[in-house]
Enzyme design. Structure first.
Site, PDB file in Angstrom:
ATOM      1  N   GLY A  68      23.357   3.561  61.658  1.00  8.96           N
ATOM      2  CA  GLY A  68      22.061   3.987  61.143  1.00  8.96           C
ATOM      3  C   GLY A  68      21.228   4.529  62.281  1.00  8.96           C
ATOM      4  O   GLY A  68      21.454   4.179  63.448  1.00  8.96           O
ATOM      5  N   CYS A 126      20.958  -2.639  68.170  1.00  9.47           N
ATOM      6  CA  CYS A 126      20.145  -1.457  67.910  1.00  9.47           C
ATOM      7  C   CYS A 126      20.401  -0.438  69.016  1.00  9.47           C
ATOM      8  O   CYS A 126      20.431  -0.805  70.191  1.00  9.47           O
ATOM      9  CB  CYS A 126      18.669  -1.861  67.887  1.00  9.47           C
ATOM     10  SG  CYS A 126      17.545  -0.470  67.667  1.00  9.47           S
ATOM     11  N   HIS A 168      16.952  -2.748  58.540  1.00  7.22           N
ATOM     12  CA  HIS A 168      16.811  -2.429  59.968  1.00  7.22           C
ATOM     13  C   HIS A 168      16.208  -1.029  60.150  1.00  7.22           C
ATOM     14  O   HIS A 168      15.267  -0.851  60.935  1.00  7.22           O
ATOM     15  CB  HIS A 168      18.197  -2.521  60.625  1.00  7.22           C
ATOM     16  CG  HIS A 168      18.237  -2.225  62.091  1.00  7.22           C
ATOM     17  ND1 HIS A 168      18.667  -3.132  63.024  1.00  7.22           N
ATOM     18  CD2 HIS A 168      17.908  -1.105  62.788  1.00  7.22           C
ATOM     19  CE1 HIS A 168      18.591  -2.590  64.235  1.00  7.22           C
ATOM     20  NE2 HIS A 168      18.137  -1.362  64.122  1.00  7.22           N
TER      21      HIS A 168
HETATM   22 ZN    ZN Z   1      17.709   0.158  65.506  1.00  8.34          ZN
END
Ligand code: ZN
Length: 214
Positions: A68, A126, A168
């Protein structure tokens, strides 16, 4: 539709960003753009530039690699994110984490709300916090509303790993990083996570590192 004059600076900035070609530079934690609420997408880029921007997000996500990517992560303060997960994990992991393949999709102005009370806690990372992972307890299922890249209404329930990804990425658009919601005692380098905490669920990590699971 041409970009409106009001938003010319934003469209110009995206044009500049895309001019280099290839994957876009990813903004890392510490940059204020990751901490601000992004602006709702309202045609600021025009359809042609939006399509090129979305394609650049897709390329960048693949190159990272990640499942993502939100526009603020490439320094663009618009409520746009992309996701795609081929879910290349062992069967046991896939089952416990609900990690089913997720085709490429674009989220425009997404917002989510929980479906039910259940929470699920797993390690996540992330692209804007490279090198680290931590356990985050998130809603096990969410209802996501917004639009797609063509402005069509999106209203869909997600569960399992895809629910984690949409939470997220949508959080990024509100200036929230996963670390804000994480069990900080679970914080692990990628190396430690791979060596010690690759189990399907983080039970052993919770015991050894001293944090609670839902
Ligand atoms: Zn992230």
């Amino acid at each position: 539709m041409a970009p409106s004059p009001d938003h010319a600076p934003l469209a110009e900035r995206v044009e500049e960003l895309l001019a280099a070609g290839g994957p876009l530079p990813i903004v890392a934690a510490g940059q204020p753009v990751l901490r601000r609420a992004a602006v709702p997408y309202d045609g600021q880029l025009g359809p042609a530039l939006l399509a090129r921007f979305v394609e650049a997000l897709r390329l960048t996500m693949h190159a990272a690699p990640g499942v993502g990517l939100a526009a603020p992560q490439v320094g663009v303060e618009l409520r746009i994110a992309v996701l795609e997960d081929p879910a290349p994990v062992p069967e046991e992991v896939a089952v416990v984490r609900g990690r089913v393949p997720q085709p490429f999709r674009v989220l425009v102005n997404p917002a989510y709300e929980p479906v039910g009370d259940a929470r699920a806690a797993f390690f996540e990372g992330c692209l804007s916090v490279p090198g680290w992972q931590a356990v985050v307890a998130r809603h096990a299922a969410v209802r996501l509303r917004g639009q797609d890249e063509r402005g069509r209404t999106l209203d869909e329930e997600f569960s399992g790993w895809p629910a984690r990804i949409v939470q997220h990425e949508t959080d990024h658009l509100d200036g929230t990083l996963y670390l804000d919601r994480a069990e900080l005692r679970s914080l692990s380098t990628n190396e430690a996570a791979a060596a010690l905490w690759a189990q399907p669920a983080p039970r052993a990590a919770a015991e050894a590192l001293g944090f609670d699971l839902p």
